[in-house]
Design a protein around this motif. Structure first.
Motif, PDB file in Angstrom:
ATOM      1  N   LEU A  29      48.728  35.005  42.220  1.00 30.31           N
ATOM      2  CA  LEU A  29      48.356  36.134  41.438  1.00 30.31           C
ATOM      3  C   LEU A  29      47.989  35.650  39.932  1.00 30.31           C
ATOM      4  O   LEU A  29      46.992  35.732  39.527  1.00 30.31           O
ATOM      5  N   CYS A  30      48.923  34.632  39.379  1.00 25.93           N
ATOM      6  CA  CYS A  30      48.902  34.340  38.076  1.00 25.93           C
ATOM      7  C   CYS A  30      47.470  33.367  37.785  1.00 25.93           C
ATOM      8  O   CYS A  30      46.906  33.000  36.750  1.00 25.93           O
TER       9      CYS A  30
ATOM     10  N   LYS B 152      43.376  37.135  44.182  1.00 26.32           N
ATOM     11  CA  LYS B 152      43.240  38.735  44.448  1.00 26.32           C
ATOM     12  C   LYS B 152      43.896  39.099  45.770  1.00 26.32           C
ATOM     13  O   LYS B 152      44.194  38.088  46.510  1.00 26.32           O
ATOM     14  N   ARG B 153      43.804  40.196  45.971  1.00 29.58           N
ATOM     15  CA  ARG B 153      44.505  40.893  47.262  1.00 29.58           C
ATOM     16  C   ARG B 153      43.534  41.729  47.939  1.00 29.58           C
ATOM     17  O   ARG B 153      42.527  42.389  47.438  1.00 29.58           O
TER      18      ARG B 153
ATOM     19  N   PHE C  87      44.224  42.774  40.418  1.00 30.79           N
ATOM     20  CA  PHE C  87      42.900  42.652  41.011  1.00 30.79           C
ATOM     21  C   PHE C  87      42.673  42.464  42.424  1.00 30.79           C
ATOM     22  O   PHE C  87      43.545  41.824  43.120  1.00 30.79           O
ATOM     23  N   PHE C  88      41.675  43.096  43.075  1.00 27.92           N
ATOM     24  CA  PHE C  88      41.536  43.138  44.353  1.00 27.92           C
ATOM     25  C   PHE C  88      40.147  42.639  44.815  1.00 27.92           C
ATOM     26  O   PHE C  88      39.206  43.085  44.270  1.00 27.92           O
ATOM     27  N   ASN C  89      40.108  41.878  45.860  1.00 21.11           N
ATOM     28  CA  ASN C  89      38.728  41.396  46.451  1.00 21.11           C
ATOM     29  C   ASN C  89      38.087  42.365  47.185  1.00 21.11           C
ATOM     30  O   ASN C  89      36.838  42.444  47.247  1.00 21.11           O
TER      31      ASN C  89
ATOM     32  N   PRO D  16      36.166  45.617  43.215  1.00 20.03           N
ATOM     33  CA  PRO D  16      36.321  44.859  44.378  1.00 20.03           C
ATOM     34  C   PRO D  16      35.010  45.302  45.438  1.00 20.03           C
ATOM     35  O   PRO D  16      34.609  46.287  45.027  1.00 20.03           O
ATOM     36  N   ARG D  17      34.901  44.320  46.195  1.00 14.72           N
ATOM     37  CA  ARG D  17      34.050  45.018  47.356  1.00 14.72           C
ATOM     38  C   ARG D  17      34.484  46.007  48.222  1.00 14.72           C
ATOM     39  O   ARG D  17      36.041  46.129  48.264  1.00 14.72           O
TER      40      ARG D  17
END
Length: 645
Positions: free
Chosen positions: A63-64, A68-69, A140-142, A174-175
């Motif tokens: 994460l750092c 992204k998740r 943050f998320f992808n 994010p997508r």
DNA sequence: GACAGCAATGCTTTATGGTT
DNA sequence: AACCATAAAGCATTGCTGTC
């Protein structure tokens, strides 16, 4: 739901090969936010798995370090497990999938605990509500996947995710991938579909893509035979003594209403007095006693009204409904239920109620007892062979159809099904219908008509209900469905719980005993009928109900529209049209005009025919921005082997 | 100008679900 | 188990409009 028939991991699980429309969808979803609209059973979840795989790259780092998740959002807790297991199974062991829902106490977690979870898991499956809560922590998320995304309306958690958090953010968006079978959950006219679709697109900031206009996906989707059966309503069939029973019920209903309005006016008066008193109360001395007394009286009235009397009325209405829907037998069984219920009430809760309510309940109990034990009972006894009187035509044709189908299935059956050859679901609207109908089946099948003996039925309903009390815990639900899966039961009577969420095996016979509430409901129940061969979707309706018929026609129209809509839309509305206009349409010698959009579609259709999509998807690469060139690589089994420029 | 018919609106009832 | 929310149907009410 739309996971494949082998949702439960089996030892001999074969690798699932992507179908061409799935590959195509994924390819598009990589480039833009997409709402995938495919019929139930066509493998929507697998599309999301493929997309997760494609975008896995950005979830690898910590994460750092800007990792992204991926989030997979579902509507219900049971789906967290179901979809989570499915994804985890298809991604393999090295990808870690986390599952979260309210019962785990996640709401109490602070940021550091979430940090830990996000650090260890790359894919997180959760209910939408929880995601709304953790969004405040600014992760943050992808990729954000919305399962059953047609729920993203109004104040739904799905919609609030998009509206509150991703409204103005442009850089770290994010997508988004939405999965749905029905675009809308509302009950809509066919001409409003366009509007709903636009609405959903703007909420999710995505584009709707329904690949179902092509042959291949249709082949994998539901292909059930749809049959409408119209039945004469029960009222026109019954004789005078049954009509009398209905009249008694009406009378009781009227009495309750009278009592209710009476005591409501009394309550209003009390309320008025109370408010008057409040004006003159200084809340410190003498008047306080009056005030307390008055408010106590008011509370008592409120309580006695709000709990028992409306419930009773609902009960009576339910019974009437049963009678009209199921026939005399249904009426009898339902009123038996009420009789027992009232007896319990009389023993327990009596002291809570005001005197007049007490009398009312007593009165109703007596009447019901009289009706059940003398009138209905004798009617059932004396007419014990009269089908048409005991059961409504709807019930009769339901039974007939089941038996017929059962015989058919038996004759066609091959050896591979060791368990039960038939799986049948009956969808009803009310919980009490489910309860009574299953009792009725039991009655019919085991005692009176041995030829129906092969039907073994149970019901599944939601856990919370009013009216006829009958606890149906989640555990009980699962158990019943398991029995259904293994074949111990071959006929399931279900309310709308089963339509979404619960994992039901394929069925070869699905009934709509009552009409579905909305289009979504219609699609889901229809989607349950998809056996390998000879699946039927049978709609029972009353012959005098023109509205219902019109409704079904409307649904069918929407269904075909959904299959074709996408094509028309891209011609007329989408901004694709600007790109398409730049290219000169190709005109064959016979004068057929093929523009760019249509051409792409044709190529995909061609490929679908070629290899059933299991070899290689066609690849299209664009170069340049102004006058660009396009390289088209056809699948390996296509006669055209070279790349086309 | 009065009345009937249709559309929009609001209230209640019936489901479902999630969370505390 | 109790509480909340959503969605939709059914019913009644309201208001507009067209016709006599």
């Amino acid at each position: 739901m739309e996971t494949e028939q082998d949702t439960l991991p089996k030892p001999n699980d074969q690798p699932v090969l992507p179908r061409s429309y799935q590959t195509e969808m994924v390819a598009q979803a990589i480039d833009e936010n997409l709402i995938v609209c495919l019929p139930t059973g066509s493998g929507k979840t697998y599309i999301s798995v493929m997309l997760i795989k494609e975008l896995l790259g950005s979830t690898n780092s910590k994460l750092c370090h800007g990792g992204k998740r991926t989030i997979f959002l579902v509507k219900q807790v049971t789906l967290v497990h179901q979809q989570g297991d499915y994804i985890s199974m298809h991604l393999g062991k090295e990808i870690s999938v986390g599952k979260y829902y309210g019962d785990m106490g996640v709401d109490l977690w602070n940021k550091s605990e979430w940090d830990k979870e996000l650090e260890t898991h790359q894919i997180l499956v959760m209910t939408a509500q929880i995601f709304v809560n953790i969004l405040d922590h600014a992760y943050f998320f992808n990729l954000l996947i919305f399962d059953e995304c047609h729920h993203a309306t109004g104040a739904d958690p799905y919609a609030s995710v998009m509206n509150k958090h991703y409204n103005n953010i442009s850089g770290n968006m994010p997508r988004i991938l939405g999965l749905t079978a029905s675009i809308t959950s509302r009950k809509i006219k066919a001409n409003k579909l366009e509007k709903e679709m636009k609405q959903l697109e703007s909420t999710l900031k995505s584009r709707v893509e329904s690949g179902s206009s092509r042959e291949e996906s249709r082949r994998y989707g539901t292909s059930a035979l749809v049959k409408h059966i119209s039945c004469v309503p029960y009222e026109s069939n019954c004789n005078d003594s049954i009509k009398m029973a209905f009249e008694i019920l009406d009378q009781i209903s009227l009495e309750i209403a009278e009592h209710y309005s009476e005591s409501r006016s009394e309550r209003d008066e009390q309320e008025y007095q109370l408010s008057e008193l409040m004006l003159f109360t200084d809340y410190q001395n003498t008047n306080m006693f009056n005030y307390n007394e008055q408010s106590a009286r008011y509370m008592q009235i409120c309580q006695s009204q709000s709990i028992t009397v409306p419930k009773l009325k609902r009960h009576i209405d339910n019974i009437k409904h049963m009678g009209n829907d199921l026939g005399l037998m249904g009426l009898y069984l339902a009123s038996l239920h009420l009789k027992n219920c009232l007896k319990i009430d009389l023993n327990n809760q009596l002291n809570f109620n005001k005197l007049s309510s007490q009398q009312l309940i007593m009165n109703v109990h007596n009447k019901i007892e009289l009706m059940t034990d003398s009138i209905l009972n004798t009617l059932v006894e004396t007419n014990s062979t009269n089908y048409r009187l005991l059961y409504s035509e709807k019930v009769c044709s339901l039974l007939e159809q089941i038996v017929e189908q059962y015989a058919l299935t038996l004759s066609l059956e091959t050896y591979d099904y060791s368990s039960s050859p038939m799986k049948c679901i009956v969808f009803v609207e009310r919980i009490c219908t489910a309860i009574i109908l299953s009792e009725l089946f039991e009655n019919v099948c085991q005692k009176r008509y041995p030829e129906y003996n092969s039907i073994k039925s149970k019901y599944v309903a939601g856990t919370k209900s009013f009216g006829i009390k009958d606890v149906m815990s989640a555990k009980h639900q699962r158990q019943t469905i398991n029995e259904f899966r293994t074949g111990k039961i071959n006929c399931l009577i279900a309310t709308a719980v089963v339509e979404e969420g619960l994992d039901i095996p394929q069925c070869n016979l699905v009934f709509r005993f009552n009409k579905p509430n909305n289009f979504c409901s219609y699609m889901q129940s229809k989607g349950r009928a998809r056996a390998k061969k000879n699946a039927s979707f049978i709609i029972l309706m009353s012959s005098d109900d023109d509205k219902a018929l019109a409704e079904y026609r409307e649904y069918e129209e929407i269904e075909t529209m959904l299959q074709n809509e996408f094509y028309f839309r891209s011609l007329s509305f989408d901004d694709d049209i600007e790109d398409a206009k730049e290219l000169q349409p190709y005109v064959t010698e016979k004068g057929v005009i093929i523009d760019a959009v249509r051409a792409v579609r044709l190529i995909y259709e061609y490929c679908a025919i070629l290899g059933h999509g299991q070899i290689f998807p066609p690849r299209v690469l664009f170069h340049g921005s102004g006058p660009y060139t396009c390289i088209l690589s056809m699948p390996a089994n296509c006669p055209v082997r070279n790349d086309i420029m």
